[in-house]
Design a protein around this motif. Sequence first.
Motif, PDB file in Angstrom:
ATOM      1  N   THR A 192     -31.056  10.196 -23.168  1.00 48.83           N
ATOM      2  CA  THR A 192     -32.595  10.758 -22.738  1.00 48.83           C
ATOM      3  C   THR A 192     -33.286   9.841 -22.024  1.00 48.83           C
ATOM      4  O   THR A 192     -33.485   8.562 -22.187  1.00 48.83           O
ATOM      5  N   ALA A 201     -38.133  15.507 -26.066  1.00 49.68           N
ATOM      6  CA  ALA A 201     -36.830  15.560 -26.111  1.00 49.68           C
ATOM      7  C   ALA A 201     -36.048  15.652 -27.328  1.00 49.68           C
ATOM      8  O   ALA A 201     -36.215  14.691 -28.028  1.00 49.68           O
ATOM      9  N   SER A 212     -24.542  15.036 -23.701  1.00 48.81           N
ATOM     10  CA  SER A 212     -25.877  15.722 -23.458  1.00 48.81           C
ATOM     11  C   SER A 212     -26.728  14.450 -22.602  1.00 48.81           C
ATOM     12  O   SER A 212     -26.628  13.433 -23.148  1.00 48.81           O
ATOM     13  N   ILE A 214     -30.571  14.153 -20.823  1.00 49.75           N
ATOM     14  CA  ILE A 214     -31.717  14.677 -20.669  1.00 49.75           C
ATOM     15  C   ILE A 214     -32.750  13.911 -19.891  1.00 49.75           C
ATOM     16  O   ILE A 214     -32.946  12.709 -20.074  1.00 49.75           O
ATOM     17  N   GLN A 216     -36.669  13.800 -18.157  1.00 44.16           N
ATOM     18  CA  GLN A 216     -38.000  14.258 -18.033  1.00 44.16           C
ATOM     19  C   GLN A 216     -38.996  13.230 -17.222  1.00 44.16           C
ATOM     20  O   GLN A 216     -38.944  12.102 -17.479  1.00 44.16           O
ATOM     21  N   ALA A 223     -37.264  19.929 -23.913  1.00 41.97           N
ATOM     22  CA  ALA A 223     -36.060  19.955 -23.891  1.00 41.97           C
ATOM     23  C   ALA A 223     -35.421  20.128 -25.348  1.00 41.97           C
ATOM     24  O   ALA A 223     -35.726  19.162 -25.890  1.00 41.97           O
ATOM     25  N   SER A 235     -26.767  19.312 -19.241  1.00 40.21           N
ATOM     26  CA  SER A 235     -27.569  18.428 -18.554  1.00 40.21           C
ATOM     27  C   SER A 235     -28.927  19.323 -18.266  1.00 40.21           C
ATOM     28  O   SER A 235     -28.811  20.651 -17.863  1.00 40.21           O
ATOM     29  N   VAL A 236     -30.008  18.480 -18.532  1.00 40.49           N
ATOM     30  CA  VAL A 236     -31.473  19.016 -18.223  1.00 40.49           C
ATOM     31  C   VAL A 236     -32.116  18.106 -17.497  1.00 40.49           C
ATOM     32  O   VAL A 236     -32.458  17.076 -18.085  1.00 40.49           O
TER      33      VAL A 236
END
Length: 326
Positions: A192, A201, A212, A214, A216, A223, A235-236
């Motif tokens: 993250t 998140a 994962s 993330i 931001q 998320a 994937s974000v």
Amino acid sequence: MKLKMTAIAAAIAFSSGAAMASDNNSTIDQSGFYNDADVTQLGFSNESGITSDGWGNDATVVQLGMMNESTIEQEGIGNSADTYQNGTDNAVSHLQTGWGNTSKSVQKGYQNMATVSQDGIKLSSDVYQNGYGNQADVEQTGTGNSSEVTQEGGKSFYGFNFGGQNEATVIQSGYKNDSSITQKGDYNTATTTQSGKFNDATVVQKGRSNNSDISQSGYNDLADVYQNGKNNESSVTQSGWNNEAQVVQKGNSNDSDISQSGFNDLADVYQSGYGHSSTVEQSALGGWGVFGSFAANTANVTQLGISNTSSVSQQGGGNSATVFQH
């Protein structure tokens, strides 16, 4: 989780069946005013080193078992670091500079390792590891950021954990970002990265070899990722304002990719089964910036069964897309 345990209390708790402790090593180096350090070691070949330079810093270390290692270095005002280790070959390192930062680490099990570095104001880190071969790395700068990592090992047999290494990495800068990672199983990886303001998140992974990621960098983005199974990928990426991404993947070898750079957009992906692939891209209308998508884009994707593929691309505002495949 406050670890202020006196040596007598710890000895009583650990005395049942415990052998005489030996070869433990503790080093405390304090410079400044009103710094406090408390170290309790019961076991064999434990290592603890505390260095405090500043005003009103607090450090607590409790080590039970064999060959645990803890290093705490604090420089600044009113920082607090707590370490609890019970097991074999655990290692933790707190490095804090700034004002009012808090770091807590609890390790139970075998070959856990946590490294935390904080430089800023009112930063908070909480790491809990229980199991086999877990690893956590947290780096925070800025103001008011918060991180929580929970990792538990895989297979258990008559109280003994056997399995691979989970890895959690949190990198935070900015203001009042919040990150939570929970992993249970083997070879799961979560990263993250937060660099904006008021971003949130959450990652929960269970199973084996899930991943994962993330990122931001906007304002008030959310998320939420849940994966349960094997070899799932999520994937974000969020760089706009007030965007929300939710991912749930159950099964094996599913893949989800969400990118949001607009305003008030929502992406909701649910995949259950094997080999699904989903891509959602949401952005403001070109040339209008965030003003091009004040009305929210919405994408809902549900895929069940085997090897379904979905791709949704939205530009502007007020667009709505729903995909259901079985």
